[in-house]
Design a protein around this motif. Structure first.
Motif, PDB file in Angstrom:
ATOM      1  N   VAL A   1       0.877  -1.166   0.000  1.00 36.67           N
ATOM      2  CA  VAL A   1       0.000   0.000   0.000  1.00 36.67           C
ATOM      3  C   VAL A   1       0.915   1.217   0.000  1.00 36.67           C
ATOM      4  O   VAL A   1       1.854   1.300   0.802  1.00 36.67           O
ATOM      5  CB  VAL A   1      -0.930   0.019   1.231  1.00 36.67           C
ATOM      6  CG1 VAL A   1      -1.674   1.349   1.333  1.00 36.67           C
ATOM      7  CG2 VAL A   1      -1.918  -1.146   1.164  1.00 36.67           C
ATOM      8  N   PHE A   2       0.665   2.144  -0.915  1.00 36.67           N
ATOM      9  CA  PHE A   2       1.447   3.372  -1.011  1.00 36.67           C
ATOM     10  C   PHE A   2       0.714   4.472  -0.260  1.00 36.67           C
ATOM     11  O   PHE A   2      -0.512   4.587  -0.354  1.00 36.67           O
ATOM     12  CB  PHE A   2       1.614   3.756  -2.482  1.00 36.67           C
ATOM     13  CG  PHE A   2       2.325   5.064  -2.713  1.00 36.67           C
ATOM     14  CD1 PHE A   2       3.705   5.148  -2.581  1.00 36.67           C
ATOM     15  CD2 PHE A   2       1.623   6.206  -3.074  1.00 36.67           C
ATOM     16  CE1 PHE A   2       4.375   6.346  -2.813  1.00 36.67           C
ATOM     17  CE2 PHE A   2       2.273   7.408  -3.307  1.00 36.67           C
ATOM     18  CZ  PHE A   2       3.655   7.475  -3.177  1.00 36.67           C
ATOM     19  N   ALA A   3       1.448   5.282   0.501  1.00 35.94           N
ATOM     20  CA  ALA A   3       0.855   6.404   1.227  1.00 35.94           C
ATOM     21  C   ALA A   3       1.708   7.642   1.012  1.00 35.94           C
ATOM     22  O   ALA A   3       2.939   7.553   0.905  1.00 35.94           O
ATOM     23  CB  ALA A   3       0.751   6.084   2.714  1.00 35.94           C
TER      24      ALA A   3
ATOM     25  N   PRO B   1      -2.704  14.087  -4.957  1.00 35.61           N
ATOM     26  CA  PRO B   1      -1.805  14.016  -6.108  1.00 35.61           C
ATOM     27  C   PRO B   1      -2.278  12.929  -7.069  1.00 35.61           C
ATOM     28  O   PRO B   1      -3.030  12.026  -6.677  1.00 35.61           O
ATOM     29  CB  PRO B   1      -0.453  13.657  -5.491  1.00 35.61           C
ATOM     30  CG  PRO B   1      -0.801  12.957  -4.217  1.00 35.61           C
ATOM     31  CD  PRO B   1      -2.071  13.579  -3.723  1.00 35.61           C
ATOM     32  N   HIS B   2      -1.865  13.031  -8.326  1.00 36.09           N
ATOM     33  CA  HIS B   2      -2.145  11.978  -9.302  1.00 36.09           C
ATOM     34  C   HIS B   2      -0.971  11.004  -9.247  1.00 36.09           C
ATOM     35  O   HIS B   2       0.171  11.396  -9.480  1.00 36.09           O
ATOM     36  CB  HIS B   2      -2.288  12.563 -10.708  1.00 36.09           C
ATOM     37  CG  HIS B   2      -3.332  13.637 -10.814  1.00 36.09           C
ATOM     38  ND1 HIS B   2      -4.648  13.440 -10.478  1.00 36.09           N
ATOM     39  CD2 HIS B   2      -3.246  14.933 -11.192  1.00 36.09           C
ATOM     40  CE1 HIS B   2      -5.336  14.551 -10.664  1.00 36.09           C
ATOM     41  NE2 HIS B   2      -4.499  15.474 -11.087  1.00 36.09           N
TER      42      HIS B   2
ATOM     43  N   HIS C   1      -7.340   7.293  -1.266  1.00 38.54           N
ATOM     44  CA  HIS C   1      -8.367   7.719  -0.313  1.00 38.54           C
ATOM     45  C   HIS C   1      -7.665   8.336   0.891  1.00 38.54           C
ATOM     46  O   HIS C   1      -6.535   7.970   1.235  1.00 38.54           O
ATOM     47  CB  HIS C   1      -9.252   6.542   0.116  1.00 38.54           C
ATOM     48  CG  HIS C   1      -8.519   5.462   0.853  1.00 38.54           C
ATOM     49  ND1 HIS C   1      -7.830   4.451   0.198  1.00 38.54           N
ATOM     50  CD2 HIS C   1      -8.340   5.235   2.176  1.00 38.54           C
ATOM     51  CE1 HIS C   1      -7.275   3.647   1.089  1.00 38.54           C
ATOM     52  NE2 HIS C   1      -7.562   4.101   2.301  1.00 38.54           N
ATOM     53  N   TRP C   2      -8.342   9.299   1.527  1.00 36.50           N
ATOM     54  CA  TRP C   2      -7.749   9.995   2.664  1.00 36.50           C
ATOM     55  C   TRP C   2      -7.911   9.148   3.919  1.00 36.50           C
ATOM     56  O   TRP C   2      -9.003   8.687   4.240  1.00 36.50           O
ATOM     57  CB  TRP C   2      -8.409  11.349   2.855  1.00 36.50           C
ATOM     58  CG  TRP C   2      -7.816  12.145   3.977  1.00 36.50           C
ATOM     59  CD1 TRP C   2      -8.384  12.419   5.184  1.00 36.50           C
ATOM     60  CD2 TRP C   2      -6.525  12.764   4.000  1.00 36.50           C
ATOM     61  NE1 TRP C   2      -7.531  13.166   5.949  1.00 36.50           N
ATOM     62  CE2 TRP C   2      -6.389  13.408   5.253  1.00 36.50           C
ATOM     63  CE3 TRP C   2      -5.483  12.852   3.074  1.00 36.50           C
ATOM     64  CZ2 TRP C   2      -5.241  14.106   5.600  1.00 36.50           C
ATOM     65  CZ3 TRP C   2      -4.334  13.558   3.423  1.00 36.50           C
ATOM     66  CH2 TRP C   2      -4.229  14.175   4.679  1.00 36.50           C
ATOM     67  N   ASN C   3      -6.813   8.939   4.628  1.00 39.70           N
ATOM     68  CA  ASN C   3      -6.823   8.170   5.861  1.00 39.70           C
ATOM     69  C   ASN C   3      -6.235   9.056   6.955  1.00 39.70           C
ATOM     70  O   ASN C   3      -5.045   9.357   6.937  1.00 39.70           O
ATOM     71  CB  ASN C   3      -6.005   6.883   5.693  1.00 39.70           C
ATOM     72  CG  ASN C   3      -6.075   5.988   6.919  1.00 39.70           C
ATOM     73  OD1 ASN C   3      -6.519   6.403   7.978  1.00 39.70           O
ATOM     74  ND2 ASN C   3      -5.626   4.755   6.768  1.00 39.70           N
TER      75      ASN C   3
ATOM     76  N   PRO D   1      -1.900  11.418   9.104  1.00 38.93           N
ATOM     77  CA  PRO D   1      -2.933  11.698   8.104  1.00 38.93           C
ATOM     78  C   PRO D   1      -2.319  11.717   6.712  1.00 38.93           C
ATOM     79  O   PRO D   1      -1.501  12.581   6.392  1.00 38.93           O
ATOM     80  CB  PRO D   1      -3.447  13.093   8.510  1.00 38.93           C
ATOM     81  CG  PRO D   1      -2.278  13.744   9.173  1.00 38.93           C
ATOM     82  CD  PRO D   1      -1.461  12.643   9.805  1.00 38.93           C
ATOM     83  N   LEU D   2      -2.662  10.726   5.875  1.00 33.24           N
ATOM     84  CA  LEU D   2      -2.032  10.570   4.563  1.00 33.24           C
ATOM     85  C   LEU D   2      -3.044  10.091   3.525  1.00 33.24           C
ATOM     86  O   LEU D   2      -4.071   9.508   3.854  1.00 33.24           O
ATOM     87  CB  LEU D   2      -0.895   9.531   4.636  1.00 33.24           C
ATOM     88  CG  LEU D   2       0.286   9.803   5.568  1.00 33.24           C
ATOM     89  CD1 LEU D   2       1.148   8.554   5.698  1.00 33.24           C
ATOM     90  CD2 LEU D   2       1.112  10.972   5.077  1.00 33.24           C
ATOM     91  N   TRP D   3      -2.705  10.320   2.264  1.00 31.32           N
ATOM     92  CA  TRP D   3      -3.429   9.697   1.164  1.00 31.32           C
ATOM     93  C   TRP D   3      -2.923   8.261   1.039  1.00 31.32           C
ATOM     94  O   TRP D   3      -1.724   8.027   1.017  1.00 31.32           O
ATOM     95  CB  TRP D   3      -3.166  10.441  -0.152  1.00 31.32           C
ATOM     96  CG  TRP D   3      -3.736  11.825  -0.195  1.00 31.32           C
ATOM     97  CD1 TRP D   3      -3.059  13.007  -0.059  1.00 31.32           C
ATOM     98  CD2 TRP D   3      -5.099  12.184  -0.419  1.00 31.32           C
ATOM     99  NE1 TRP D   3      -3.919  14.063  -0.157  1.00 31.32           N
ATOM    100  CE2 TRP D   3      -5.178  13.595  -0.387  1.00 31.32           C
ATOM    101  CE3 TRP D   3      -6.277  11.449  -0.633  1.00 31.32           C
ATOM    102  CZ2 TRP D   3      -6.384  14.277  -0.560  1.00 31.32           C
ATOM    103  CZ3 TRP D   3      -7.466  12.142  -0.808  1.00 31.32           C
ATOM    104  CH2 TRP D   3      -7.516  13.531  -0.776  1.00 31.32           C
TER     105      TRP D   3
END
Length: 200
Positions: A87-89, A101-102, A118-120, A128-130
């Motif tokens: 999983v990338f964050a 970001p794209h 998704h925002w976590n 707090p990261l995408w």
């Protein structure tokens, strides 16, 4: 140019404590005994991630510029790891998160795929990261390495900041055991104009 370097260095230093705690949390993850049928020890550190570019932080001076990182996922065990994934964050660790970001990714020289982010608000318990969905890597050979490439593009009105990135590595063969929690070099959106921490 010198002032920008100092500001970025200060941000890195300020977050070093947070990232150190995260690394300690990952290392403290309980190891799973070796599965004789699998022949693989499912443990934190069974996979080691590194950046092919060393410590270089890709930087965009304007929006819509693709930044790249090539990451090596190395299997430290003497048996092949099947169903590997990560999983990338990514995020700037500031209150104003800005637009997502794209992000695109691929394995080896394969086709590029778009990441659905998704925002976590509590990634890894505190950050707090995408976050991406789980991204399939496939099998990593015994003592072998698989390369994944990531492309990050910041749209207009993104927050002027150093964005930190992480890889959370797992395998379907190892259940919920975390195999590595990798802190990347980051991706910097740093236009010449604008204020740090604000849309630019």
């Amino acid at each position: 140019m010198l002032n920008t370097t100092v500001r970025q260095g200060a941000v890195l230093a300020a977050t070093a404590g947070v990232l150190g705690v995260l690394a300690a949390q990952g290392a403290a993850t309980a190891a799973t005994p070796k599965d004789n049928a699998l022949g693989y020890t499912c443990r934190y550190g069974a996979v080691s991630v590194s950046d092919a570019a060393g410590s270089v932080v890709p930087t965009a001076r304007k929006p819509d510029v693709a930044l790249h990182a090539k990451l090596r996922l190395h299997n430290t065990e003497n048996a092949a790891l099947t169903k590997a994934s990560y999983v990338f964050a990514i995020g700037n660790l500031m209150k104003n998160r800005g637009p997502a970001p794209h992000v695109r990714w691929r394995v080896g020289k394969g086709s590029w795929h778009s990441m659905a982010l998704h925002w976590n608000s509590k990634t890894n318990g505190s950050l707090p990261l995408w976050n991406s969905q789980s991204l399939t890597v496939g099998t990593i050979p015994s003592r072998g390495t698989v390369t994944t490439e990531i492309s990050v593009t910041f749209p207009k009105r993104s927050i002027k900041a150093v964005n930190y990135d992480f890889l959370d590595v797992h395998s379907g063969a190892c259940g919920r055991t975390r195999l590595d929690w990798y802190t990347g070099n980051g991706f910097s959106y740093w236009p010449w104009h604008g204020t740090e921490g604000k849309p630019a």
